[in-house]
Write an enzyme that holds these catalytic residues in place. Sequence first.
Site, PDB file in Angstrom:
ATOM      1  N   ASN A 164       0.831  -1.197   0.000  1.00  0.00           N
ATOM      2  CA  ASN A 164       0.000   0.000   0.000  1.00  0.00           C
ATOM      3  C   ASN A 164       0.870   1.252   0.000  1.00  0.00           C
ATOM      4  O   ASN A 164       1.697   1.417   0.900  1.00  0.00           O
ATOM      5  CB  ASN A 164      -0.891   0.042   1.245  1.00  0.00           C
ATOM      6  N   GLU A 165       0.679   2.073  -1.010  1.00  0.00           N
ATOM      7  CA  GLU A 165       1.412   3.329  -1.097  1.00  0.00           C
ATOM      8  C   GLU A 165       2.894   3.109  -0.818  1.00  0.00           C
ATOM      9  O   GLU A 165       3.507   3.848  -0.040  1.00  0.00           O
ATOM     10  CB  GLU A 165       0.823   4.365  -0.142  1.00  0.00           C
ATOM     11  N   TYR A 230      -5.892  12.909  -1.857  1.00  0.00           N
ATOM     12  CA  TYR A 230      -6.772  13.410  -0.782  1.00  0.00           C
ATOM     13  C   TYR A 230      -6.756  14.934  -0.772  1.00  0.00           C
ATOM     14  O   TYR A 230      -6.273  15.557   0.181  1.00  0.00           O
ATOM     15  CB  TYR A 230      -6.330  12.829   0.580  1.00  0.00           C
ATOM     16  N   GLU A 268      -7.364   5.481  -4.877  1.00  0.00           N
ATOM     17  CA  GLU A 268      -8.047   6.075  -3.721  1.00  0.00           C
ATOM     18  C   GLU A 268      -8.250   7.546  -4.019  1.00  0.00           C
ATOM     19  O   GLU A 268      -7.283   8.261  -4.295  1.00  0.00           O
ATOM     20  CB  GLU A 268      -7.197   5.981  -2.438  1.00  0.00           C
ATOM     21  N   TYR A 334     -16.126   8.137   8.765  1.00  0.00           N
ATOM     22  CA  TYR A 334     -15.324   8.786   7.718  1.00  0.00           C
ATOM     23  C   TYR A 334     -16.094   9.887   6.996  1.00  0.00           C
ATOM     24  O   TYR A 334     -15.655  10.409   5.990  1.00  0.00           O
ATOM     25  CB  TYR A 334     -14.835   7.727   6.708  1.00  0.00           C
TER      26      TYR A 334
HETATM   27  C1  IPT Z   1      -4.052   6.614   2.324  1.00  0.00           C
HETATM   28  C2  IPT Z   1      -4.025   5.122   2.621  1.00  0.00           C
HETATM   29  O1  IPT Z   1      -3.623   4.366   1.511  1.00  0.00           O
HETATM   30  C3  IPT Z   1      -5.339   4.621   3.129  1.00  0.00           C
HETATM   31  O2  IPT Z   1      -5.160   3.348   3.664  1.00  0.00           O
HETATM   32  C4  IPT Z   1      -5.918   5.559   4.154  1.00  0.00           C
HETATM   33  O3  IPT Z   1      -5.096   5.520   5.275  1.00  0.00           O
HETATM   34  C5  IPT Z   1      -5.957   6.965   3.592  1.00  0.00           C
HETATM   35  O4  IPT Z   1      -4.699   7.378   3.250  1.00  0.00           O
HETATM   36  C6  IPT Z   1      -6.453   8.004   4.565  1.00  0.00           C
HETATM   37  O5  IPT Z   1      -7.707   7.717   4.995  1.00  0.00           O
HETATM   38  S1  IPT Z   1      -2.415   7.223   2.500  1.00  0.00           S
HETATM   39  C7  IPT Z   1      -2.417   8.988   2.249  1.00  0.00           C
HETATM   40  C8  IPT Z   1      -0.986   9.422   2.389  1.00  0.00           C
HETATM   41  C9  IPT Z   1      -2.923   9.339   0.925  1.00  0.00           C
END
Ligand code: IPT
Length: 984
Positions: A164-165, A230, A268, A334
């Site tokens: 992951n990432e 994000y 994501e 969330y």
């Molecule tokens: C990203 C993660 O991949 C995910 O698991 C979750 O933690 C999310 O963030 C936040 O809710 S990581 C972020 C550095 C984009």
Amino acid sequence: MLLFLLVLALVTWDQHSLIVRGERVMIYSGEFHPFRLPSPGLWLDVFQKIKAMGFTGVSFYTDWGLLEGNPGEVVTDGVWSLDQFFSAASEAGIYLIARPGPYINAETAAGGMPGWALRLNGTLRSTAPDYLNATVNYLSIIGKIIADAQITNGGPVIMVQPENEYSTWPGESFTQFPEQFNRQLMAFTEDRLRDAGIVVPFAVNDNENKGYFAAGSGLGAVDIYGIDAYPFRYDCAHPYVWPTYRFPTGWQTNHTAFSPSTPFTIMEFEGGSGDGWGGVGEDMCAILVNNEGIRVLFKNNYSFGVTIFNTYMIYGGTNWGNLGYHGGYTSYDYGASITEDRQIWREKYSEMKLQANFFKVSPAYLTATAGNVGNGSFVSTPAIAVTPLWGNGMKTNFYVARHADFTCTGNASYSLTVSTSIGNVTIPQLSGTLSMIGRDSKIHVTDYDVGGINLIYSTADIYTWIKTSGSGRVLILYGGLNETHEFAIPISVGKPKLSSGCAATVTKIGSSWVINWEVTAARQVVTIGDLTVYLLWRNEAYDIWPLELPAAVPISNYSSISKSMVIIKAGNLLRSVSIDGHNLHLTGDVNCTTTLEVIAAPSDSLTSITFNSNPLHTTKSSSGNLVATVGFEPPKTTLPDFSTSSCEWKYHDSLPELSPMYDDSLWINCSHTTTTNPWGKRTPTSLYASDYGFHTGSLIYRGHFTSNGKESNFLVNITGGVGFGYSVWLNSTFLGSWAGSGANQTWAQNFTLPSLQLREKYVFTILIDHMGQDEEAPGTDAIKYPRGLTYFALSGHSNLADAQWKITGNLGGEQYPDLARGPRNEGAMYAERMGWHLPSPPTQGWENRSPVTDGVDGAGVGFFTTSFELNMPDGWDVPLSFVFNGTRSGGEGTEGNYRVQLFVNGWQFGKYVNNLGPQTAFPVPEGILNYNGRNDVSLTLWSLDADGAKVGGFALVPQAIIKSGYSKPSLVESPKWTERKNAF
Ligand code: IPT
């Protein structure tokens, strides 16, 4: 070999999109974690609510730490089994993207690593042999489980994301890519998953947007390169401030540079946001990322041509049983489209539904080429930015328009010059201007195919369209109230006829009819030959459900452009549809008396409707649509009242350690003179909880020493994670507490001691709240940051080694006894060690005492338990929450520093911190709660204040009463209390 090729051909891709079973499909997906809703019978409900939004996919993590809490023993039955997750996804018609880690982040404790991994000498997520070896068992078992559920085996899984990432490494930049760590680790993880039978494409989620592991980039490269983003960030306290520094621009340029042969993929994209201890509450996060945010930012993503799109989270769920990291509290709502208690009232649920459904019926988008953000060439004003997507061969162009300043809350008027099959046209042609009112974005189309009829252009967003009987077509357009919109259609289609009440103007220009209207709350309809066009206010569109009819195996309930659909107007939710003969069968939910209206169906001979199997009386509306009414008479439900004597609470002290009689000889001695922890140690022996197998809930230390008569102060440095607290006693004398804050994960404090007697034996007792381990960026080992007592000193007594420390956490530590509820559900408190939080504890002879009216008298921990019956009627979904009243309650002048754990039938479904909050309502899903029988509820009440604490108020509160077509979940197996022979 041939078989191998057939298998592979089920999921392929090119530069435009994924191709499933030979057909292009928009993967419009949302993140949903099965482990955050431990009632497998409700997974179908969530999948159906996601499917009803027009989504085609769901992405999910699995949490290694929850499955392999005991090293070598991977538990995959009970709530940990994914069987029902896979079958429910298939039944709802949802493709799955599996993300098994082993590292997942996801606001989980240790980012999904088991506690014992903290003791590994090697750096976590590196190629250190001990780390690699640690992951093998889990990866092979979870890999096989996922492999068995792949599309190639008739299951829903179409893609898998390893790690992951895994994008950054400390001190490394993209140009000095750390081959020895990143690439080999990824390749190792991928090999383990391939060995377990994974054949579907691998994807990566690169949060740096720098091309890491893109196809062809070398060892460890994946098939499908994807990014994470994000842009709203996480400041839920200022939900109307949209940060600008992460606003996505230029993504199509990056994508073509890094991964030109794969579809533009967002693994994501922020669909909610997160909050922490002392924060503002998840509803504020839902405002930060609200329906307007979804309009502006999601549409901006489409302007880059994304065709694999996953939003994080679509349903968040609950950090029950201490599964979360220290930065979050029990709720993992969330602020997502679907609330923690599975409701869909947030407006962005409806907004996403409008958008996802558009892509389901717009295959031209899947091969369009993203242009660059522009304005001057298409649009009349620099206040509006327009990014085109050009049709390749399929001629449809998409123009994504927004305020040039995407955060703008003002209004702008504009016209647009678009290129169409009848030449360049400036629209609107007839009258008025287009408008962008507040935070908004539009998708204008040209030469859009409505099942063989060419829509020359539409300024109004398209919701959906279907083929009706014969050559009929029904198209739904929508806009904001009072906006002017316009569409054009070739005159060959027929002469437009307006429904009564439709105030559109119709003008013939050249070879096309141009229809111009102002959006009103009242419905307007135009009929042009075989085409019926609904001109709707967005809010009416919200109540309309485009539903796929089931198809033959293997498509069944999965989406396909070849499928027949029906369009029904209804209220709360429609889940499924089928037609047999003249009968239309619907399943769905209502929360008030609701009219069902068949807007369009592939058959014009429907005469009857059933709703959740009940036949309804049908009539025809004034426009000739079949309608029926679903009645709504909420049942009377009886809920317990925890505050009155009708509810009998039983009480037991839960800190017997304070008694001189208490015997801690069975406790673990903190005897390790070395630690593998990268933070080293500052005490004679390691006092880190993870070194002794304790990783969750709470911790208790006992420090024995013989006084030299000179000790005057006791200094401790304790780390428990953000929001943690602790209390310290000398024998039975309370020395003080740290009540916690939303900022500190460590707190040092110096306590004054009473005068001690030479050669007398004393014992310190320290109770520490453990809020979960941190997450980490690769290579930092931040997860290993210790929990527990990290330093102590006794002034006047210099030899620290004179103190003999003992520790306990949850009974059994990593060899935890309750396999049903997992390795993190219990903490160190006596009642938990004895298992009294489990159903039917041995309360004979216990004192009657209420947590609300009596509470606990001094600093310490009390355990309160009661039971009650529920008898909910079938066919009703009544989400329930346990609600604490946060009044500061206790003696005069109290600070109200108290902490409560809520156990429901043995499952820890709440950690309430009265002095921090913000969470006061704790949803508990049906299945964990027995809706038709006995329930046991227990509280641990920890007063951190010397004058004790009472729970300000405690109630079981229905959050909604919904007449529902959901499948009633079966009761989750919740083993009862049995005597724990080895408990101390
Ligand atoms: C990203 C993660 O991949 C995910 O698991 C979750 O933690 C999310 O963030 C936040 O809710 S990581 C972020 C550095 C984009």
